[in-house]
Scaffold this motif. Sequence first.
Motif, short mmCIF file in Angstrom:
data_model
loop_
_atom_site.label_atom_id
_atom_site.label_comp_id
_atom_site.label_asym_id
_atom_site.label_seq_id
_atom_site.Cartn_x
_atom_site.Cartn_y
_atom_site.Cartn_z
N VAL A 11 -6.75 1.85 -7.23
CA VAL A 11 -7.11 1.24 -5.95
C VAL A 11 -6.17 1.72 -4.84
O VAL A 11 -6.61 2.07 -3.74
CB VAL A 11 -7.12 -0.30 -6.06
N LEU A 12 -4.87 1.74 -5.13
CA LEU A 12 -3.90 2.20 -4.13
C LEU A 12 -4.14 3.65 -3.74
O LEU A 12 -4.11 4.00 -2.55
CB LEU A 12 -2.47 2.05 -4.67
N VAL A 13 -4.39 4.50 -4.72
CA VAL A 13 -4.62 5.92 -4.44
C VAL A 13 -5.90 6.10 -3.63
O VAL A 13 -5.93 6.87 -2.66
CB VAL A 13 -4.66 6.73 -5.76
N VAL A 33 0.84 -1.19 0.00
CA VAL A 33 0.00 0.00 0.00
C VAL A 33 0.88 1.24 0.00
O VAL A 33 2.06 1.19 0.39
CB VAL A 33 -0.95 0.02 1.22
N LEU A 34 0.32 2.35 -0.43
CA LEU A 34 1.05 3.61 -0.41
C LEU A 34 1.19 4.06 1.04
O LEU A 34 0.21 4.13 1.76
CB LEU A 34 0.31 4.67 -1.23
N TYR A 58 2.46 8.45 -2.76
CA TYR A 58 1.15 8.90 -3.23
C TYR A 58 1.29 9.84 -4.43
O TYR A 58 0.63 9.66 -5.45
CB TYR A 58 0.41 9.58 -2.08
N SER A 59 2.19 10.80 -4.34
CA SER A 59 2.41 11.75 -5.43
C SER A 59 2.90 11.04 -6.69
O SER A 59 2.48 11.37 -7.80
CB SER A 59 3.43 12.82 -5.02
N GLU A 69 -6.07 7.80 0.04
CA GLU A 69 -6.91 8.97 0.30
C GLU A 69 -7.94 8.69 1.39
O GLU A 69 -8.22 9.56 2.22
CB GLU A 69 -7.59 9.42 -0.99
N ALA A 70 -8.51 7.49 1.41
CA ALA A 70 -9.49 7.15 2.44
C ALA A 70 -8.85 7.18 3.82
O ALA A 70 -9.48 7.60 4.80
CB ALA A 70 -10.09 5.77 2.15
N GLU A 71 -7.59 6.76 3.91
CA GLU A 71 -6.90 6.73 5.20
C GLU A 71 -6.39 8.11 5.62
O GLU A 71 -6.50 8.49 6.78
CB GLU A 71 -5.73 5.76 5.15
#
Length: 126
Positions: A49-51, A12-13, A19-20, A55-57
């Motif tokens: 999906v990763l992004v 995961v990121l 993320y960037s 973002e959700a976290e």
Amino acid sequence: MTAVLDFTKPHVLRTEEEYSEAIRMLDELLDSDPLAGTEEHDLLEFLSVLVEAYEAEHYPDEMFSTTPQDVVDFVLGQKGMQRGDLAEIMGGKSRVSEFFAGKRELSRTQIRALRDLLGIPADLLL
């Protein structure tokens, strides 16, 4: 130079830098409009999906606001269309990418075109 994202060891990121980089790669893939079933298309879906998970976290308050991008993405999915299908009515692939990246607002002409093509009420695109 070492790549920021190493997909030989998927994870995961975890950082803003990752993320960037994922966002940058998504923009490039969207501009290239890969065909479904290709490795590039799979990477596009994987990065999305990763992004979304990052973002959700890290930006949970922003996840509940509906943006014009969210609305267009949802309707595209419902109609079995892809972002690349909007290039002609939005003025090219780069305009589509800029809109979905939040770098460009829709013009009146683009709002009308999206309303006509996708049936989205104009007030949801403002």
